[in-house]
Write an enzyme that holds these catalytic residues in place. Sequence first.
Site, mmCIF file in Angstrom:
data_model
loop_
_atom_site.group_PDB
_atom_site.id
_atom_site.type_symbol
_atom_site.label_atom_id
_atom_site.label_comp_id
_atom_site.label_asym_id
_atom_site.label_seq_id
_atom_site.Cartn_x
_atom_site.Cartn_y
_atom_site.Cartn_z
ATOM 1 N N LYS A 151 0.849 -1.198 0.000
ATOM 2 C CA LYS A 151 0.000 0.000 0.000
ATOM 3 C C LYS A 151 0.887 1.252 0.000
ATOM 4 O O LYS A 151 0.686 2.157 -0.770
ATOM 5 C CB LYS A 151 -0.908 -0.041 1.223
ATOM 6 N N GLU A 173 10.756 -4.651 4.038
ATOM 7 C CA GLU A 173 10.760 -6.070 3.696
ATOM 8 C C GLU A 173 10.362 -6.275 2.235
ATOM 9 O O GLU A 173 11.033 -6.981 1.468
ATOM 10 C CB GLU A 173 9.767 -6.856 4.577
ATOM 11 N N LYS A 175 8.486 -0.389 12.036
ATOM 12 C CA LYS A 175 9.080 -0.008 10.747
ATOM 13 C C LYS A 175 10.183 1.040 10.976
ATOM 14 O O LYS A 175 11.243 0.979 10.369
ATOM 15 C CB LYS A 175 8.013 0.546 9.790
ATOM 16 N N GLU A 206 -4.176 -6.640 15.619
ATOM 17 C CA GLU A 206 -3.696 -5.339 15.154
ATOM 18 C C GLU A 206 -4.811 -4.300 15.297
ATOM 19 O O GLU A 206 -4.556 -3.133 15.543
ATOM 20 C CB GLU A 206 -3.262 -5.457 13.685
ATOM 21 N N GLY A 229 -4.604 -2.084 5.458
ATOM 22 C CA GLY A 229 -3.846 -3.250 4.988
ATOM 23 C C GLY A 229 -4.505 -4.567 5.347
ATOM 24 O O GLY A 229 -4.705 -5.438 4.487
ATOM 25 N N ARG A 230 -4.881 -4.725 6.609
ATOM 26 C CA ARG A 230 -5.424 -6.021 7.049
ATOM 27 C C ARG A 230 -6.856 -6.264 6.574
ATOM 28 O O ARG A 230 -7.423 -7.315 6.831
ATOM 29 C CB ARG A 230 -5.323 -6.147 8.565
ATOM 30 N N HIS A 240 -4.648 -33.252 18.911
ATOM 31 C CA HIS A 240 -3.509 -34.080 19.321
ATOM 32 C C HIS A 240 -2.351 -33.223 19.802
ATOM 33 O O HIS A 240 -1.237 -33.710 19.944
ATOM 34 C CB HIS A 240 -3.061 -34.957 18.149
HETATM 35 C C1 G6Q Z 1 -2.133 -3.793 8.198
HETATM 36 C C2 G6Q Z 1 -0.865 -3.246 8.631
HETATM 37 C C3 G6Q Z 1 0.358 -3.943 8.092
HETATM 38 C C4 G6Q Z 1 0.643 -3.639 6.623
HETATM 39 C C5 G6Q Z 1 2.060 -4.079 6.307
HETATM 40 C C6 G6Q Z 1 2.444 -3.835 4.875
HETATM 41 O O1 G6Q Z 1 -3.207 -3.332 8.475
HETATM 42 O O2 G6Q Z 1 -0.819 -1.893 8.429
HETATM 43 O O3 G6Q Z 1 0.298 -5.327 8.268
HETATM 44 O O4 G6Q Z 1 -0.273 -4.256 5.804
HETATM 45 O O5 G6Q Z 1 2.945 -3.411 7.160
HETATM 46 O O6 G6Q Z 1 2.334 -2.492 4.523
HETATM 47 P P1 G6Q Z 1 2.406 -2.044 3.029
HETATM 48 O O7 G6Q Z 1 1.282 -2.651 2.294
HETATM 49 O O8 G6Q Z 1 2.336 -0.541 3.051
HETATM 50 O O9 G6Q Z 1 3.719 -2.541 2.494
#
Ligand code: G6Q
Length: 548
Positions: A206, A212, A517, A358, A272-273, A389
């Site tokens: 996003k 990463e 981050k 989150e 994002g989530r 199990h």
């Molecule tokens: C989700 C969070 C987090 C995010 C990641 C990736 O709600 O904000 O999990 O999705 O940190 O972020 P980017 O999509 O900006 O790379």
Amino acid sequence: MNKINPTTTKSWKKLLGHYDAIKSTQMKKLFQEGDRAAEFTLKWEGFYVDYSKNRITKETMESLRDFAKEMKLQEAMADYFGGQTINETEGRAVMHTALRAPKDATLKVDGQNIVDEINETKQKIKQFSEKIIGGSHKGFTGKAITDVVNIGIGGSDLGPDMVTKALAYYQNHLKVHFISNVDGDHVHETLKQLDPETTLFVVVSKSFTTQETLSNANTARDWFIKKAAKPGEDRKKDVAKHFVAVSTNLEAVKDFGIAEENIFTMWEWVGGRFSIWSAVGLTIAIAIGYDNFESFLAGAHKMDEHFKNTPFDQNIPVTLALLTVWYNNFFKAESEAIIPYTQYLQRLPAYLQQATMESNGKSVDQNGKPVDYQTGTIIWGEPGTNSQHAFFQLIHQGTKIIPTDFIGYKESLHGDEDHHNKLMANYLAQTEALMNGKTEEEARKELEADGMDQEKIDQLAPFKVFQGNKPTNSILIDKLTPESFGALIAMYESKIFVEGILWNIFSFDQWGVELGKQLAKNVLKDINGDRINNHDSSTTALINYFKK
Ligand code: G6Q
């Protein structure tokens, strides 16, 4: 507007008294009165949600619903669906529900109907996914794509990964891979399996600033350029055929070298989530086909309609959220387990872990004041029967109360009745046993029936006792389809939203993630530089030890 501290409401106080009165009541006893199953089961569109095996009575549920009213849940839902800026700390509306609304809906953010641009992006997803599946999109040597690699992390990875596994039954010939961790093992192990001529990389971020994802995308691009080129050749221009991106940050994507026509947009109002419904779901659309992706969205929309329009006493997400508050804040339960009885849903607990923890792992209320009550629960789980199990011991006989969702399907996809009946026998037997438990008397009888002598029975009986009274929800769905699965995810999303309102917290920001981050960037400077900046003595020593 000063928002209400839940513990100051009339119904909260009433619930405290009610809790004292029923906290020791055995569910087993409650089952002797009336038809609990009929009273505490919700049925909706192939969903059968039996919440009767909970430590509740009619009065509990009525008081919890009164509490929801006092917390102005209905008004909050209107703001949520109405595009208000409910993510106040980031100044954003929360409109992932708009992504699954019908094409002709009108949904406004800042006075603008956002449905047209959503439709445009969906059209682009449809056309592109069809080209990849049909083989008309060719790689740099004219071959069709065989492997699709999603590069993202957190919300840009967990959703696509979880859904493609959940709907693997509907998957076409393409192989999908996911690279998320900045740990080089992840990207390098995956690259070993790939052929640059037939691989498509979908870079999902996003913000397009996430360390990463950018590191993994750079490594994948370098690998592609090197691996694709014969001596003397430069394959940089072919990156365009093999890399696409999903992002709000168009400039950064272009700087990375991805052509504008290969960028799939998303918007600030999608968290994002909660973004699988957007172009973040591109890998899903490619893996299962666009029509199935649309059905997945349609199922979620149906659940949104149920959530929006159903009275609280028949409302599945509201009921589940109220139960969470009941255990979290009155019984002091710390965690909830999610146990899907299908291997397809293996990544669902991890996905819901992020979505829930989150969103609701917050300790400051909507007025900016520290909360003086418990908020977000810890979510964990694994598929049944494997988990039986493994950790079920603690749920049955441990000292903690762990409300558990059992998710199962009436009909299997494989059609092998023998397997499915055995699986579902376990599902049903577990919830029954967790509720009933086993008294010492029953344990003794069993041991006697086994022919054990009295001394041994006296010794063993205490260990064979199960307290029971362990709460579970049985969520039994007709069949695992893209549509029912979309509805299931939307059910949990709405539950998370309701919990946030009931705890008076902001569910849609994630400052804890943002902190991580920033911190890593500072330490990386210390690792790569000549001198180490100010840290505590432990961290300084660790950095020095690592660098040596
Ligand atoms: C989700 C969070 C987090 C995010 C990641 C990736 O709600 O904000 O999990 O999705 O940190 O972020 P980017 O999509 O900006 O790379």
